[in-house]
Design a protein around this motif. Structure first.
Motif, short mmCIF file in Angstrom:
data_model
loop_
_atom_site.label_atom_id
_atom_site.label_comp_id
_atom_site.label_asym_id
_atom_site.label_seq_id
_atom_site.Cartn_x
_atom_site.Cartn_y
_atom_site.Cartn_z
N GLU A 185 46.73 9.65 -59.07
CA GLU A 185 46.01 10.83 -58.61
C GLU A 185 45.69 11.67 -59.84
O GLU A 185 46.22 11.47 -60.91
N SER A 186 44.80 12.61 -59.66
CA SER A 186 44.54 13.52 -60.77
C SER A 186 44.37 14.91 -60.19
O SER A 186 44.36 15.09 -58.99
N GLY A 187 44.25 15.88 -61.05
CA GLY A 187 44.05 17.24 -60.58
C GLY A 187 45.18 18.18 -60.91
O GLY A 187 45.14 19.35 -60.56
N VAL A 208 32.12 12.23 -74.61
CA VAL A 208 31.98 10.87 -74.11
C VAL A 208 33.26 10.52 -73.35
O VAL A 208 34.33 10.42 -73.95
N GLU A 209 33.11 10.35 -72.03
CA GLU A 209 34.28 10.16 -71.17
C GLU A 209 34.09 8.92 -70.29
O GLU A 209 32.96 8.56 -69.95
N ASP A 210 35.20 8.29 -69.93
CA ASP A 210 35.10 7.09 -69.09
C ASP A 210 34.71 7.41 -67.66
O ASP A 210 33.81 6.79 -67.11
N ILE A 211 35.41 8.36 -67.04
CA ILE A 211 35.21 8.56 -65.61
C ILE A 211 35.49 10.02 -65.23
O ILE A 211 36.41 10.63 -65.77
N ILE A 212 34.67 10.55 -64.35
CA ILE A 212 34.93 11.88 -63.80
C ILE A 212 35.32 11.69 -62.34
O ILE A 212 34.57 11.13 -61.56
N ASP A 213 36.50 12.16 -62.03
CA ASP A 213 37.07 11.98 -60.69
C ASP A 213 37.05 13.36 -60.01
O ASP A 213 36.01 13.79 -59.53
N SER A 214 38.16 14.08 -60.01
CA SER A 214 38.16 15.43 -59.42
C SER A 214 37.32 16.39 -60.26
O SER A 214 36.78 17.37 -59.76
N GLY A 215 37.25 16.12 -61.56
CA GLY A 215 36.55 17.01 -62.49
C GLY A 215 37.48 17.95 -63.23
O GLY A 215 37.07 18.65 -64.16
N HIS A 216 38.75 17.93 -62.83
CA HIS A 216 39.74 18.82 -63.45
C HIS A 216 39.86 18.66 -64.96
O HIS A 216 39.85 19.64 -65.70
N THR A 217 40.00 17.42 -65.40
CA THR A 217 40.21 17.15 -66.82
C THR A 217 39.03 17.68 -67.64
O THR A 217 39.21 18.39 -68.63
N LEU A 218 37.84 17.35 -67.18
CA LEU A 218 36.65 17.75 -67.94
C LEU A 218 36.40 19.25 -67.91
O LEU A 218 35.95 19.82 -68.90
N ASP A 243 31.05 7.99 -62.43
CA ASP A 243 31.13 9.25 -61.69
C ASP A 243 31.57 8.96 -60.26
O ASP A 243 30.83 8.36 -59.48
N LYS A 244 32.81 9.37 -59.93
CA LYS A 244 33.27 9.27 -58.53
C LYS A 244 32.91 10.59 -57.86
O LYS A 244 33.78 11.44 -57.61
N ALA A 245 31.64 10.76 -57.58
CA ALA A 245 31.13 12.07 -57.13
C ALA A 245 31.79 12.56 -55.85
O ALA A 245 32.01 13.76 -55.68
N ASP A 248 34.79 5.77 -54.15
CA ASP A 248 36.16 6.18 -54.41
C ASP A 248 37.09 4.97 -54.35
O ASP A 248 37.76 4.74 -53.33
N LYS A 249 37.10 4.20 -55.43
CA LYS A 249 38.00 3.05 -55.54
C LYS A 249 38.67 3.14 -56.90
O LYS A 249 38.06 3.61 -57.85
N PHE A 250 39.92 2.67 -56.98
CA PHE A 250 40.59 2.72 -58.28
C PHE A 250 40.13 1.54 -59.12
O PHE A 250 40.23 0.39 -58.71
N VAL A 251 39.60 1.84 -60.29
CA VAL A 251 38.99 0.81 -61.12
C VAL A 251 39.71 0.68 -62.47
O VAL A 251 40.42 1.60 -62.90
N PHE A 252 39.51 -0.45 -63.12
CA PHE A 252 40.08 -0.67 -64.45
C PHE A 252 39.15 -1.54 -65.28
O PHE A 252 38.20 -2.13 -64.78
N GLY A 311 37.82 0.21 -70.98
CA GLY A 311 38.42 1.47 -71.41
C GLY A 311 39.42 2.04 -70.43
O GLY A 311 40.37 2.71 -70.81
N LEU A 312 39.20 1.75 -69.14
CA LEU A 312 40.10 2.29 -68.11
C LEU A 312 41.32 1.38 -67.98
O LEU A 312 41.18 0.16 -67.94
N ASP A 313 42.47 1.99 -67.85
CA ASP A 313 43.70 1.21 -67.85
C ASP A 313 44.28 1.00 -66.48
O ASP A 313 43.99 1.72 -65.52
P1 IMP Z 1 39.87 14.02 -63.10
O1 IMP Z 1 40.58 15.07 -63.88
O2 IMP Z 1 40.36 13.99 -61.67
O3 IMP Z 1 38.39 14.08 -63.15
O4 IMP Z 1 40.39 12.64 -63.65
C1 IMP Z 1 39.81 12.05 -64.73
C2 IMP Z 1 40.77 11.09 -65.38
O5 IMP Z 1 41.54 10.37 -64.41
C3 IMP Z 1 39.97 10.06 -66.13
O6 IMP Z 1 39.75 10.48 -67.44
C4 IMP Z 1 40.87 8.84 -66.04
O7 IMP Z 1 41.77 8.85 -67.12
C5 IMP Z 1 41.63 9.00 -64.76
N1 IMP Z 1 41.05 8.21 -63.65
C6 IMP Z 1 40.39 8.66 -62.58
N2 IMP Z 1 40.01 7.66 -61.77
C7 IMP Z 1 40.43 6.52 -62.38
C8 IMP Z 1 40.32 5.13 -62.05
O8 IMP Z 1 39.76 4.71 -61.02
N3 IMP Z 1 40.88 4.25 -62.93
C9 IMP Z 1 41.51 4.66 -64.07
N4 IMP Z 1 41.62 5.95 -64.43
C10 IMP Z 1 41.10 6.87 -63.58
#
Ligand code: IMP
Ligand code: MG
Length: 186
Positions: free
Chosen positions: A80-82, A103-113, A135-137, A155-159, A162-164
Protein backbone atom coordinates in the motif's frame (compact mmCIF):
# COMPACT_ATOMS: atom_id res chain seq x y z
CA UNK A 1 14.05 -22.77 -19.52
CA UNK A 2 12.14 -21.30 -16.59
CA UNK A 3 13.18 -18.09 -14.89
CA UNK A 4 12.72 -17.31 -11.18
CA UNK A 5 10.27 -14.46 -11.89
CA UNK A 6 7.86 -16.67 -13.82
CA UNK A 7 6.09 -18.04 -10.76
CA UNK A 8 5.15 -14.48 -9.76
CA UNK A 9 4.03 -13.38 -13.21
CA UNK A 10 0.30 -13.50 -13.81
CA UNK A 11 0.48 -11.82 -17.20
CA UNK A 12 2.61 -9.42 -19.17
CA UNK A 13 0.94 -6.02 -19.06
CA UNK A 14 3.28 -4.01 -21.30
CA UNK A 15 5.80 -5.86 -23.45
CA UNK A 16 9.34 -4.70 -24.16
CA UNK A 17 8.68 -3.41 -27.65
CA UNK A 18 5.63 -1.39 -26.59
CA UNK A 19 7.57 0.09 -23.68
CA UNK A 20 10.54 1.04 -25.82
CA UNK A 21 8.33 2.61 -28.47
CA UNK A 22 6.48 4.73 -25.89
CA UNK A 23 9.69 5.76 -24.12
CA UNK A 24 11.08 6.91 -27.46
CA UNK A 25 7.93 8.96 -28.13
CA UNK A 26 8.12 10.55 -24.68
CA UNK A 27 11.77 11.43 -25.24
CA UNK A 28 10.97 13.05 -28.56
CA UNK A 29 8.11 15.08 -27.08
CA UNK A 30 10.32 16.19 -24.19
CA UNK A 31 13.11 17.09 -26.64
CA UNK A 32 10.72 19.30 -28.60
CA UNK A 33 9.23 20.94 -25.50
CA UNK A 34 12.63 21.71 -23.99
CA UNK A 35 14.37 22.52 -27.30
CA UNK A 36 15.35 26.02 -26.16
CA UNK A 37 15.94 25.13 -22.52
CA UNK A 38 19.47 26.06 -21.45
CA UNK A 39 19.55 24.12 -18.22
CA UNK A 40 17.44 20.97 -18.08
CA UNK A 41 17.92 18.63 -15.13
CA UNK A 42 16.31 15.19 -15.16
CA UNK A 43 15.69 13.99 -11.62
CA UNK A 44 15.25 10.26 -11.24
CA UNK A 45 13.37 9.02 -8.20
CA UNK A 46 15.15 5.97 -6.88
CA UNK A 47 14.93 3.19 -7.16
CA UNK A 48 11.90 2.56 -9.35
CA UNK A 49 12.65 5.25 -11.92
CA UNK A 50 16.11 4.02 -12.85
CA UNK A 51 15.33 1.83 -15.90
CA UNK A 52 12.97 4.43 -17.24
CA UNK A 53 15.52 7.24 -16.82
CA UNK A 54 18.33 5.43 -18.57
CA UNK A 55 16.14 4.52 -21.54
CA UNK A 56 14.39 7.90 -21.67
CA UNK A 57 17.56 9.99 -21.62
CA UNK A 58 18.79 8.24 -24.78
CA UNK A 59 15.89 9.93 -26.57
CA UNK A 60 16.22 13.36 -24.94
CA UNK A 61 18.29 15.25 -27.49
CA UNK A 62 18.54 18.46 -25.49
CA UNK A 63 21.73 18.84 -23.46
CA UNK A 64 20.80 17.92 -19.92
CA UNK A 65 22.16 16.81 -16.58
CA UNK A 66 20.83 14.03 -14.37
CA UNK A 67 20.55 13.62 -10.64
CA UNK A 68 18.97 11.18 -8.20
CA UNK A 69 16.61 11.49 -5.27
CA UNK A 70 15.78 8.51 -3.06
CA UNK A 71 12.51 8.50 -1.15
CA UNK A 72 10.54 5.97 0.83
CA UNK A 73 6.99 5.80 2.11
CA UNK A 74 6.10 4.52 5.53
CA UNK A 75 3.17 3.94 7.82
CA UNK A 76 1.09 1.53 5.75
CA UNK A 77 1.34 -2.05 4.46
CA UNK A 78 4.13 -3.09 2.09
CA UNK A 79 1.89 -3.12 -0.95
CA UNK A 80 0.00 0.00 0.00
CA UNK A 81 1.10 3.57 -0.19
CA UNK A 82 -0.02 6.88 1.22
CA UNK A 83 1.82 7.00 4.52
CA UNK A 84 4.65 9.29 5.53
CA UNK A 85 7.26 10.05 2.89
CA UNK A 86 10.93 10.43 3.79
CA UNK A 87 13.91 11.64 1.79
CA UNK A 88 16.56 8.91 2.03
CA UNK A 89 19.07 10.59 -0.27
CA UNK A 90 18.97 14.20 -1.35
CA UNK A 91 20.07 15.61 -4.69
CA UNK A 92 23.66 16.59 -5.23
CA UNK A 93 22.72 19.32 -7.71
CA UNK A 94 21.60 22.83 -6.85
CA UNK A 95 18.16 23.32 -8.35
CA UNK A 96 17.39 26.99 -7.81
CA UNK A 97 16.63 28.66 -11.14
CA UNK A 98 16.92 25.41 -13.12
CA UNK A 99 14.37 23.54 -15.21
CA UNK A 100 13.53 20.28 -13.47
CA UNK A 101 11.85 17.23 -14.92
CA UNK A 102 11.05 14.47 -12.44
CA UNK A 103 11.27 10.94 -13.80
CA UNK A 104 9.20 8.42 -11.83
CA UNK A 105 8.10 4.84 -12.40
CA UNK A 106 4.51 4.96 -11.21
CA UNK A 107 2.00 7.33 -9.64
CA UNK A 108 -0.44 5.53 -7.41
CA UNK A 109 -2.13 7.58 -4.64
CA UNK A 110 0.04 10.56 -5.60
CA UNK A 111 1.32 10.98 -2.05
CA UNK A 112 4.99 10.40 -2.82
CA UNK A 113 5.06 12.81 -5.73
CA UNK A 114 3.11 15.52 -3.91
CA UNK A 115 5.72 15.40 -1.17
CA UNK A 116 8.64 15.41 -3.62
CA UNK A 117 7.20 18.26 -5.68
CA UNK A 118 6.59 20.42 -2.61
CA UNK A 119 10.11 19.59 -1.38
CA UNK A 120 11.66 20.69 -4.68
CA UNK A 121 9.41 23.69 -5.23
CA UNK A 122 10.64 25.10 -1.92
CA UNK A 123 14.08 25.40 -3.54
CA UNK A 124 12.73 27.71 -6.24
CA UNK A 125 13.46 25.97 -9.53
CA UNK A 126 12.69 27.88 -12.74
CA UNK A 127 10.18 25.14 -13.61
CA UNK A 128 9.14 21.74 -12.34
CA UNK A 129 7.40 19.09 -14.42
CA UNK A 130 6.63 15.43 -13.97
CA UNK A 131 7.14 12.48 -16.29
CA UNK A 132 5.72 9.16 -15.09
CA UNK A 133 5.90 5.88 -16.96
CA UNK A 134 2.77 4.43 -15.34
CA UNK A 135 -0.32 6.13 -13.99
CA UNK A 136 -2.80 4.24 -11.79
CA UNK A 137 -5.25 7.11 -12.13
CA UNK A 138 -8.15 5.33 -10.38
CA UNK A 139 -6.08 5.15 -7.17
CA UNK A 140 -5.39 8.86 -6.89
CA UNK A 141 -6.19 10.51 -3.56
CA UNK A 142 -3.86 13.49 -3.94
CA UNK A 143 -4.30 15.93 -6.79
CA UNK A 144 -1.25 15.83 -9.01
CA UNK A 145 -0.62 16.89 -12.59
CA UNK A 146 1.42 14.50 -14.72
CA UNK A 147 2.94 16.39 -17.66
CA UNK A 148 4.16 13.29 -19.52
CA UNK A 149 2.54 9.89 -19.00
CA UNK A 150 3.70 6.63 -20.52
CA UNK A 151 0.66 4.47 -19.87
CA UNK A 152 -2.46 4.69 -17.77
CA UNK A 153 -2.97 1.30 -16.15
CA UNK A 154 -5.61 -0.44 -14.09
CA UNK A 155 -5.33 -0.90 -10.35
CA UNK A 156 -3.13 -4.00 -10.41
CA UNK A 157 0.15 -4.58 -8.61
CA UNK A 158 2.87 -4.62 -11.24
CA UNK A 159 6.61 -5.33 -11.38
CA UNK A 160 9.53 -5.18 -13.78
CA UNK A 161 11.13 -2.33 -15.71
CA UNK A 162 12.32 -0.65 -12.52
CA UNK A 163 9.43 -1.71 -10.31
CA UNK A 164 10.29 -4.28 -7.69
CA UNK A 165 8.74 -7.28 -6.11
CA UNK A 166 10.24 -7.23 -2.63
CA UNK A 167 13.30 -5.46 -4.09
CA UNK A 168 13.82 -7.98 -6.89
CA UNK A 169 13.08 -8.22 -10.61
CA UNK A 170 13.59 -4.53 -11.36
CA UNK A 171 15.71 -5.67 -14.30
CA UNK A 172 12.89 -7.26 -16.31
CA UNK A 173 12.50 -5.48 -19.65
CA UNK A 174 8.68 -5.60 -19.49
CA UNK A 175 5.96 -4.67 -16.98
CA UNK A 176 4.08 -7.65 -15.56
CA UNK A 177 1.11 -8.13 -13.27
CA UNK A 178 2.00 -9.88 -10.01
CA UNK A 179 0.36 -13.22 -9.30
CA UNK A 180 -0.73 -12.43 -5.76
CA UNK A 181 -1.56 -16.08 -4.99
CA UNK A 182 2.01 -17.18 -5.73
CA UNK A 183 3.27 -14.32 -3.60
CA UNK A 184 1.10 -15.32 -0.66
CA UNK A 185 2.25 -18.94 -0.91
CA UNK A 186 5.92 -18.34 -1.43
P1 IMP B 1 2.06 6.76 -4.24
O1 IMP B 1 2.75 7.58 -3.20
O2 IMP B 1 0.84 6.08 -3.68
O3 IMP B 1 1.75 7.48 -5.50
O4 IMP B 1 3.02 5.54 -4.53
C1 IMP B 1 4.03 5.62 -5.43
C2 IMP B 1 5.08 4.59 -5.14
O5 IMP B 1 4.51 3.34 -4.72
C3 IMP B 1 5.82 4.30 -6.41
O6 IMP B 1 6.92 5.15 -6.54
C4 IMP B 1 6.22 2.85 -6.22
O7 IMP B 1 7.46 2.80 -5.55
C5 IMP B 1 5.16 2.26 -5.35
N1 IMP B 1 4.15 1.50 -6.12
C6 IMP B 1 2.87 1.84 -6.35
N2 IMP B 1 2.24 0.92 -7.09
C7 IMP B 1 3.16 -0.04 -7.34
C8 IMP B 1 3.13 -1.27 -8.08
O8 IMP B 1 2.11 -1.69 -8.66
N3 IMP B 1 4.29 -1.99 -8.12
C9 IMP B 1 5.43 -1.56 -7.50
N4 IMP B 1 5.51 -0.42 -6.81
C10 IMP B 1 4.38 0.33 -6.72
MG1 MG C 1 8.88 4.78 -6.84
Amino acid sequence: MSHPYEQYLKETLIDEQTLQQRVRELGETISADYADCPDLLLICILKGGVMFLTDLMRHVHVPHAIDFLAVSSYGVGVRESGGQVRIDMDLKAQVEGRHLLLVEDIIDSGHTLRFVMDFLQARHPASLKLCALLDKASRRTVDIQIDYTGFEIEDKFVFGYGLDLDEKFRNLPFVGVVNLDALANG
